[in-house]
Design a protein around this motif. Structure first.
Motif, PDB file in Angstrom:
ATOM      1  N   LEU A   1      -5.986  -4.294   9.344  1.00  0.00           N
ATOM      2  CA  LEU A   1      -6.390  -3.212   9.661  1.00  0.00           C
ATOM      3  C   LEU A   1      -7.384  -2.860   8.619  1.00  0.00           C
ATOM      4  O   LEU A   1      -6.921  -2.659   7.422  1.00  0.00           O
ATOM      5  CB  LEU A   1      -5.649  -2.030  10.054  1.00  0.00           C
ATOM      6  N   MET A   2      -8.858  -2.448   8.906  1.00  0.00           N
ATOM      7  CA  MET A   2      -9.535  -1.926   7.608  1.00  0.00           C
ATOM      8  C   MET A   2      -9.811  -0.481   8.016  1.00  0.00           C
ATOM      9  O   MET A   2     -10.214  -0.057   9.176  1.00  0.00           O
ATOM     10  CB  MET A   2     -11.029  -2.784   7.471  1.00  0.00           C
ATOM     11  N   CYS A   3      -9.737   0.473   7.091  1.00  0.00           N
ATOM     12  CA  CYS A   3      -9.918   1.649   7.501  1.00  0.00           C
ATOM     13  C   CYS A   3     -10.494   2.594   6.013  1.00  0.00           C
ATOM     14  O   CYS A   3     -10.086   2.346   4.835  1.00  0.00           O
ATOM     15  CB  CYS A   3      -8.759   2.462   8.042  1.00  0.00           C
ATOM     16  N   SER A   4     -11.449   3.701   6.162  1.00  0.00           N
ATOM     17  CA  SER A   4     -11.612   4.627   5.266  1.00  0.00           C
ATOM     18  C   SER A   4     -10.396   5.623   5.032  1.00  0.00           C
ATOM     19  O   SER A   4      -9.516   5.636   5.650  1.00  0.00           O
ATOM     20  CB  SER A   4     -13.205   5.195   5.728  1.00  0.00           C
ATOM     21  N   ASP A   5     -10.460   6.314   3.921  1.00  0.00           N
ATOM     22  CA  ASP A   5      -9.432   7.218   3.579  1.00  0.00           C
ATOM     23  C   ASP A   5      -9.370   8.405   4.548  1.00  0.00           C
ATOM     24  O   ASP A   5      -8.259   9.299   4.520  1.00  0.00           O
ATOM     25  CB  ASP A   5      -9.358   7.759   2.068  1.00  0.00           C
ATOM     26  N   GLY A   6     -10.282   8.641   5.625  1.00  0.00           N
ATOM     27  CA  GLY A   6      -9.965   9.460   6.704  1.00  0.00           C
ATOM     28  C   GLY A   6      -8.961   9.080   7.265  1.00  0.00           C
ATOM     29  O   GLY A   6      -8.253  10.074   8.106  1.00  0.00           O
ATOM     30  N   VAL A   7      -8.508   7.849   7.357  1.00  0.00           N
ATOM     31  CA  VAL A   7      -7.222   7.493   8.007  1.00  0.00           C
ATOM     32  C   VAL A   7      -5.963   7.804   7.125  1.00  0.00           C
ATOM     33  O   VAL A   7      -5.116   8.466   7.284  1.00  0.00           O
ATOM     34  CB  VAL A   7      -7.367   6.095   8.508  1.00  0.00           C
TER      35      VAL A   7
ATOM     36  N   SER B   1       0.634   8.607   6.804  1.00  0.00           N
ATOM     37  CA  SER B   1       1.291   7.431   5.789  1.00  0.00           C
ATOM     38  C   SER B   1       1.409   6.285   6.190  1.00  0.00           C
ATOM     39  O   SER B   1       0.916   5.835   7.398  1.00  0.00           O
ATOM     40  CB  SER B   1       2.796   8.194   5.696  1.00  0.00           C
ATOM     41  N   ASP B   2       1.733   5.132   5.441  1.00  0.00           N
ATOM     42  CA  ASP B   2       1.761   3.825   5.721  1.00  0.00           C
ATOM     43  C   ASP B   2       2.914   3.623   6.874  1.00  0.00           C
ATOM     44  O   ASP B   2       2.834   2.876   7.787  1.00  0.00           O
ATOM     45  CB  ASP B   2       2.425   3.253   4.274  1.00  0.00           C
ATOM     46  N   GLY B   3       3.893   4.420   6.754  1.00  0.00           N
ATOM     47  CA  GLY B   3       4.827   4.422   8.023  1.00  0.00           C
ATOM     48  C   GLY B   3       4.233   4.779   9.181  1.00  0.00           C
ATOM     49  O   GLY B   3       4.877   4.101  10.104  1.00  0.00           O
ATOM     50  N   GLU B   4       3.603   5.815   9.302  1.00  0.00           N
ATOM     51  CA  GLU B   4       2.912   5.990  10.777  1.00  0.00           C
ATOM     52  C   GLU B   4       1.800   4.964  10.981  1.00  0.00           C
ATOM     53  O   GLU B   4       2.077   4.772  12.171  1.00  0.00           O
ATOM     54  CB  GLU B   4       2.101   7.521  10.539  1.00  0.00           C
ATOM     55  N   ILE B   5       1.217   4.507  10.225  1.00  0.00           N
ATOM     56  CA  ILE B   5       0.272   3.413  10.435  1.00  0.00           C
ATOM     57  C   ILE B   5       1.097   2.132  11.133  1.00  0.00           C
ATOM     58  O   ILE B   5       0.880   1.541  12.090  1.00  0.00           O
ATOM     59  CB  ILE B   5      -0.634   3.124   9.247  1.00  0.00           C
ATOM     60  N   ALA B   6       2.327   1.850  10.292  1.00  0.00           N
ATOM     61  CA  ALA B   6       3.074   0.505  10.472  1.00  0.00           C
ATOM     62  C   ALA B   6       3.553   1.116  12.072  1.00  0.00           C
ATOM     63  O   ALA B   6       3.592   0.140  12.657  1.00  0.00           O
ATOM     64  CB  ALA B   6       3.979   0.518   9.637  1.00  0.00           C
ATOM     65  N   ASP B   7       3.916   2.075  12.353  1.00  0.00           N
ATOM     66  CA  ASP B   7       4.618   2.339  13.676  1.00  0.00           C
ATOM     67  C   ASP B   7       3.447   2.117  14.742  1.00  0.00           C
ATOM     68  O   ASP B   7       3.968   1.547  15.872  1.00  0.00           O
ATOM     69  CB  ASP B   7       5.174   3.903  13.554  1.00  0.00           C
ATOM     70  N   ILE B   8       2.330   2.597  14.582  1.00  0.00           N
ATOM     71  CA  ILE B   8       1.415   2.509  15.414  1.00  0.00           C
ATOM     72  C   ILE B   8       1.014   1.125  15.771  1.00  0.00           C
ATOM     73  O   ILE B   8       0.627   0.531  16.767  1.00  0.00           O
ATOM     74  CB  ILE B   8      -0.031   3.398  15.230  1.00  0.00           C
ATOM     75  N   LEU B   9       0.794   0.140  14.698  1.00  0.00           N
ATOM     76  CA  LEU B   9       0.557  -1.124  14.742  1.00  0.00           C
ATOM     77  C   LEU B   9       1.532  -2.087  15.338  1.00  0.00           C
ATOM     78  O   LEU B   9       1.397  -2.987  16.160  1.00  0.00           O
ATOM     79  CB  LEU B   9       0.115  -1.611  13.288  1.00  0.00           C
ATOM     80  N   SER B  10       2.581  -1.583  15.512  1.00  0.00           N
ATOM     81  CA  SER B  10       3.981  -2.248  15.907  1.00  0.00           C
ATOM     82  C   SER B  10       4.084  -2.254  17.458  1.00  0.00           C
ATOM     83  O   SER B  10       4.820  -3.007  17.806  1.00  0.00           O
ATOM     84  CB  SER B  10       5.295  -1.614  14.963  1.00  0.00           C
ATOM     85  N   ARG B  11       3.431  -1.330  17.806  1.00  0.00           N
ATOM     86  CA  ARG B  11       3.467  -1.209  19.429  1.00  0.00           C
ATOM     87  C   ARG B  11       2.721  -2.071  20.045  1.00  0.00           C
ATOM     88  O   ARG B  11       1.691  -2.956  19.696  1.00  0.00           O
ATOM     89  CB  ARG B  11       2.832   0.161  19.790  1.00  0.00           C
ATOM     90  N   LYS B  12       3.185  -2.455  21.542  1.00  0.00           N
ATOM     91  CA  LYS B  12       2.389  -3.561  22.246  1.00  0.00           C
ATOM     92  C   LYS B  12       1.498  -3.006  22.978  1.00  0.00           C
ATOM     93  O   LYS B  12       1.279  -3.034  23.915  1.00  0.00           O
ATOM     94  CB  LYS B  12       3.482  -4.082  23.151  1.00  0.00           C
TER      95      LYS B  12
END
Length: 273
Positions: free
Chosen positions: A199-205, A210-221
């Motif tokens: 995942l590449m993203c600007s700081d608008g993300v 948080s890293d935890g929120e991003i990790a949760d979204i990426l972990s979904r199928k």
């Protein structure tokens, strides 16, 4: 392993900013200097044999300097990539040094010609070669790695201190004259493995989630497109205080097609014979 890269990407103005200082370069797709972001999420699949390359740029500077810096870097990235794709395949470290220097010179040249005191852009890019892939960044636009077991940031935040109440100043970015500071991009090589996502993203993300929120979204199928849509919507729901640019890509095993598969089989049998 013969592999392919599936990728999905978007660029959004956010809910607060009146202009878009983000840009991207995604396997040939980019945005003009004056743009209002993209409509929806785009996605595509490309063969790993084509040495795919992708990058996110987050510009900074007064007036329209941020937009121009991000555009100039994106435009120069595309020009350099098209002229030096073979170098990326054969000597990726040389390509990385060259493309960073070339983009930096493009931004600095425009600033000098137009008597602009301060303009620049971050860089977060992923480059795929036949054997492995490289992540590279300058500034605070981030790159994350995820697979079925782990999630981690693989870029380096080039910032001075913690910033106190405001944004921490950047210690590295595109747009710094060579006589004032040496470019020192953070570079990491990672071997190909089926299912690896980047995942590449600007700081608008990253300022909204948080890293935890991003990790949760990426972990979904979810599909790549659905994941990018969810990241964007969540960043906007949290306030969308900055422009939002997202590129998400995944390493996948490439199924060989009939003629090419037969050709490889013939080569193998010949060598064994």
């Amino acid at each position: 392993m013969m592999y392919q890269i599936e990728y999905a990407y978007t660029c959004h103005m956010g809910r607060v900013r009146a202009n878009n200082e983000d840009n991207l370069w995604c396997c040939g797709e980019s945005l003009p200097a004056d743009n209002q972001g993209m409509e929806g999420v785009h996605s595509q699949i490309v063969s790993g044999l084509k040495t795919p390359a992708m990058a996110v740029f987050d510009g900074m500077g007064g007036e329209s300097c941020g937009e121009m810096a991000a555009f100039l870097a994106s435009d120069e990235f595309g020009r350099y990539y098209r002229a030096n794709r073979r170098t990326l395949r054969d000597i990726p470290e040389l390509f990385i040094d060259g493309v960073c220097e070339s983009m930096n010179q493009a931004v600095c040249r425009y600033a000098a010609e137009n008597h602009i005191q301060s303009m620049g852009t971050t860089l977060a890019m992923t480059l795929f070669t036949p054997e492995s892939m490289f992540v590279c960044n300058l500034g605070d636009s981030r790159i994350y790695f995820s697979d079925e077991k782990s999630f981690r940031q693989v870029s380096t935040d080039h910032i001075f201190g913690k910033g106190g109440l405001g944004k921490a100043p950047l210690t590295q970015y595109l747009g710094v004259p060579e006589e004032l500071q040496r470019l020192e991009p953070a570079v990491l090589e990672i071997e190909h493995k089926e299912g690896n996502r980047y995942l590449m993203c600007s700081d608008g993300v990253t300022d909204m989630l948080s890293d935890g929120e991003i990790a949760d979204i990426l972990s979904r199928k979810n599909s790549l497109r659905e994941t990018v849509e969810l990241l964007l919507n969540r960043a906007l729901q949290k306030g969308g205080r900055d422009n939002v640019t997202i590129i998400l890509c995944e390493v996948q095993k490439q199924e060989l097609k009939g003629k090419f598969k037969a050709w490889l089989k013939g080569i193998k049998e010949k060598n064994e014979g």
